[in-house]
Design an enzyme around this catalytic site. Structure first.
Site, mmCIF file in Angstrom:
data_model
loop_
_atom_site.group_PDB
_atom_site.id
_atom_site.type_symbol
_atom_site.label_atom_id
_atom_site.label_comp_id
_atom_site.label_asym_id
_atom_site.label_seq_id
_atom_site.Cartn_x
_atom_site.Cartn_y
_atom_site.Cartn_z
ATOM 1 N N LYS A 52 0.838 -1.204 0.000
ATOM 2 C CA LYS A 52 0.000 0.000 0.000
ATOM 3 C C LYS A 52 0.873 1.255 0.000
ATOM 4 C CE LYS A 52 -3.837 -2.488 2.053
ATOM 5 N NZ LYS A 52 -4.701 -2.818 3.170
ATOM 6 N N GLN A 96 -5.012 -1.858 9.323
ATOM 7 C CA GLN A 96 -4.907 -3.186 8.725
ATOM 8 C C GLN A 96 -5.479 -4.247 9.657
ATOM 9 O OE1 GLN A 96 -3.921 -3.633 5.596
ATOM 10 N NE2 GLN A 96 -4.073 -5.854 5.621
ATOM 11 N N ASP A 119 -11.198 2.372 3.334
ATOM 12 C CA ASP A 119 -11.421 0.927 3.231
ATOM 13 C C ASP A 119 -12.899 0.631 2.963
ATOM 14 O OD1 ASP A 119 -9.361 -0.937 3.395
ATOM 15 O OD2 ASP A 119 -9.109 -0.681 5.562
HETATM 16 N N1 GUN Z 1 -7.052 -7.226 5.804
HETATM 17 C C1 GUN Z 1 -7.296 -7.948 4.678
HETATM 18 N N2 GUN Z 1 -7.766 -7.144 3.697
HETATM 19 C C2 GUN Z 1 -7.830 -5.900 4.217
HETATM 20 C C3 GUN Z 1 -8.246 -4.645 3.690
HETATM 21 O O1 GUN Z 1 -8.664 -4.520 2.536
HETATM 22 N N3 GUN Z 1 -8.155 -3.598 4.543
HETATM 23 C C4 GUN Z 1 -7.720 -3.716 5.819
HETATM 24 N N4 GUN Z 1 -7.700 -2.627 6.577
HETATM 25 N N5 GUN Z 1 -7.338 -4.871 6.344
HETATM 26 C C5 GUN Z 1 -7.393 -5.948 5.535
#
Ligand code: GUN
Length: 291
Positions: A52, A96, A119
């Site tokens: 990211k 996350q 998100d």
């Molecule tokens: N864990 C697995 N996929 C994601 C996501 O798209 N966003 C976040 N914040 N955590 C995750």
């Protein structure tokens, strides 16, 4: 059979985002700014967050990484979220998941200001999406719909079966696929579905998001179906330097020869998920969701 190249589409989209960022800056604006909060040292989460941050750099975004050890308290984490909510330089942030067991993920998600929830996990964004209002849509569902669109795959009136029931992927995707822009007839199937194989064989578009490696076998797929594989389970491998490799929810060797389109793992849905987060951050920077 056409292999859907998520890397190629994501690269095109990143190019488009890069151009938009240049325009914003040329017009005297500031670069979009995304922050990621990472708790602990889970291998998968470390990798995803590193991607990211790297993606932000690639398109000209500013990024911030906030790290905590896994013994951080819920209170400390909630205080940081409050600080990020009030940081005017920040267009969006993500925490996350998964989080350590002593922290309530739902409390954390609901503490995020929906206007910064790129998100798209906050109930306000999920609810807005469901009734067709502008919202941040969670990245994987958005990426899948965009992939179908950019490959000009016919969805109008088609039978779409989604296998799984996650809040992050399956629930929002089931809504998006039935909305007017897509017009599919959607079935959500899961481990308790009777005659699951037959239900899957009815799908013109079969989306596997159950989190069980190679769950979808050749006998579950109609000839000519479009197959989208959301699975990303890490399995041990002696063949890779890292000691693991990603496995999808589809038994590729059996299914590929029956379908018209299929996404590989890796290189299918994954890159689209990554680029969708950038797009949500850009939408936030441009003030296009909450006006
Ligand atoms: N864990 C697995 N996929 C994601 C996501 O798209 N966003 C976040 N914040 N955590 C995750």
């Amino acid at each position: 059979m056409i292999l859907i190249d998520g890397n190629k589409v994501a690269a095109e989209m990143k190019q488009e985002i890069t151009e938009e960022v240049k325009k914003i800056i040329n017009n005297g604006g500031k670069a979009p700014h995304l922050a990621a909060v990472l708790v602990g040292h889970d291998g998968g989460s470390e990798t995803y967050v590193a991607y990211k941050i790297k993606d932000c750099e690639a398109v000209g975004f500013k990024s911030s990484l906030i790290r905590y050890e896994d013994y951080v308290t819920e209170k400390e984490l909630l205080a940081k979220i409050e600080e990020l909510n009030n940081d005017d330089d920040l267009d969006g942030f993500i925490v996350q998941l998964p989080l350590p067991k002593h922290i309530s993920e739902q409390k954390v998600i609901e503490a995020i200001n929906p206007k910064k929830d790129v998100d798209g996990f906050h109930p306000a964004n999920v609810g807005r999406m469901v009734i067709g209002l502008p919202s941040y849509v969670s990245a994987t569902p958005f990426g899948i719909v965009e992939l179908l669109k950019r490959y000009k795959i016919e969805t109008n009136g088609k039978n779409c079966v989604i296998v799984g029931r996650s809040n992050i992927v399956v629930r929002p995707l089931s809504v998006l696929m039935s909305q007017k822009a897509v017009n599919a007839t959607v079935t959500v199937a899961h481990s308790r579905t009777e005659n699951l194989e037959e239900v899957c064989r009815n799908a013109d578009i079969l989306i596997a998001a159950i989190g069980v490696p190679e769950f979808v076998k050749g006998n579950m797929v109609k000839k000519g179906a479009v197959v989208i594989d959301v699975g990303t389970t890490r399995v041990k491998s002696d063949l890779t330097k890292s000691g693991w490799k990603l496995k999808g929810d589809v038994l590729f060797e059996e299914v590929a020869e029956k379908c018209s389109y299929i996404t590989p793992v890796p290189g299918g849905v994954g890159p689209m998920t990554r680029v969708s987060l950038l797009l949500n951050t850009l939408l936030s920077a441009k003030g296009e969701i909450y006006k």
